[in-house]
Motif scaffolding. Structure first.
Motif, short mmCIF file in Angstrom:
data_model
loop_
_atom_site.label_atom_id
_atom_site.label_comp_id
_atom_site.label_asym_id
_atom_site.label_seq_id
_atom_site.Cartn_x
_atom_site.Cartn_y
_atom_site.Cartn_z
N GLY A 1 -58.47 -13.58 33.70
CA GLY A 1 -58.11 -12.42 35.15
C GLY A 1 -59.34 -12.05 35.81
N ARG A 2 -60.25 -11.93 35.29
CA ARG A 2 -60.98 -10.52 35.69
C ARG A 2 -63.14 -10.94 35.38
N VAL A 3 -63.17 -12.53 35.34
CA VAL A 3 -64.29 -13.11 34.80
C VAL A 3 -65.41 -12.21 35.77
N GLU A 4 -65.27 -11.43 36.37
CA GLU A 4 -66.64 -11.06 37.77
C GLU A 4 -66.45 -9.92 36.71
N GLU A 5 -65.60 -8.91 36.42
CA GLU A 5 -66.01 -7.64 36.09
C GLU A 5 -66.70 -8.13 34.22
N LEU A 6 -66.29 -8.82 33.89
CA LEU A 6 -66.75 -9.78 32.69
C LEU A 6 -68.35 -9.98 32.52
N ALA A 7 -68.85 -10.32 33.51
CA ALA A 7 -69.79 -10.70 34.24
C ALA A 7 -70.91 -9.52 34.62
N ARG A 8 -70.31 -8.81 35.46
CA ARG A 8 -70.51 -7.40 35.06
C ARG A 8 -71.14 -6.41 34.41
N ALA A 9 -69.50 -6.03 33.22
CA ALA A 9 -70.66 -5.32 32.49
C ALA A 9 -70.42 -5.90 31.03
N GLY A 10 -70.60 -6.76 30.63
CA GLY A 10 -70.64 -7.30 29.64
C GLY A 10 -69.59 -6.81 28.47
N GLU A 11 -70.32 -7.28 26.82
CA GLU A 11 -69.14 -6.38 25.99
C GLU A 11 -68.32 -4.91 26.06
N PRO A 12 -68.60 -4.66 26.60
CA PRO A 12 -68.24 -3.29 26.77
C PRO A 12 -66.71 -3.53 27.55
N PHE A 13 -67.23 -4.51 27.99
CA PHE A 13 -65.19 -4.92 28.90
C PHE A 13 -64.40 -5.44 28.12
N LEU A 14 -65.60 -6.03 27.52
CA LEU A 14 -64.32 -6.58 26.23
C LEU A 14 -63.49 -6.05 25.12
N VAL A 15 -64.36 -4.53 24.91
CA VAL A 15 -63.33 -3.67 24.01
C VAL A 15 -62.13 -3.24 25.14
#
Length: 174
Positions: free
Chosen positions: A83-97
């Motif tokens: 639901g938030r692929v753009e945020e993942l693309a921008r923020a990377g691994e910290p976003f996963l946590v």
């Protein structure tokens, strides 16, 4: 990886080859929810990892999803990421946590799992199997031995999956 609920081995399996940073996979979420609503336990949805090279955080996201399954919240985590692929693309691994924390999962364990690579073999195995059966893009579905490519167009795919699932389920009733 999928949830390993008991007594689901009799259910037909729909494998969803997915890149968790893929906008097309996000689009497929609506179809997956509709299939879950329609079939419930009668159809097993099994997420398979196929991170694409062009999506630089997809491999880490696949590992994080495996950790979410370990912690018992695989689908909610996958849906939150997609639901938030753009945020993942921008923020990377910290976003996963961060997403793990939002879902009240053990975020420190996610961080450790990404550092120690404990789920890499699962992701590598899925990717190798996908390549072996001809998966080239995501999402790709496999049900009843038939491969359906959703990366080009999702048009009509849910209807086709339902036709195959209905046929497989009807065959099990005899």
């Amino acid at each position: 990886m999928s949830d390993s609920s008991p007594d689901r081995s009799a259910a037909p399996v729909l494998e969803i080859w997915c890149d968790l940073q893929c906008p097309d996979c996000r689009t497929a979420l609506g179809d997956l929810r509709a299939l879950r609503d329609r079939y419930g336990e009668r159809l097993e949805l099994r997420l398979r990892h196929f991170p694409l090279e062009k999506n630089k955080h997809a491999f880490a996201a696949a590992q994080a999803a495996e950790e979410a399954w370990e912690q018992g919240r695989g689908w909610p985590y996958v849906e939150a990421l997609l639901g938030r692929v753009e945020e993942l693309a921008r923020a990377g691994e910290p976003f996963l946590v961060e997403v793990a924390r939002e879902l009240n999962l053990d975020a420190e364990e996610f961080d450790t799992a990404l550092v120690d690579g404990r789920h890499i073999l699962i992701v590598d195995a899925d990717q190798a199997e996908g390549k072996a059966i001809g998966v080239t893009g995501t999402p790709t579905y496999v049900i009843g031995g038939e491969r359906l490519d959703g990366g080009k167009s999702q048009e009509g795919l849910r209807r086709r999956i339902e036709e195959i699932a209905d046929r497989l389920l009807a065959g099990r009733e005899h």
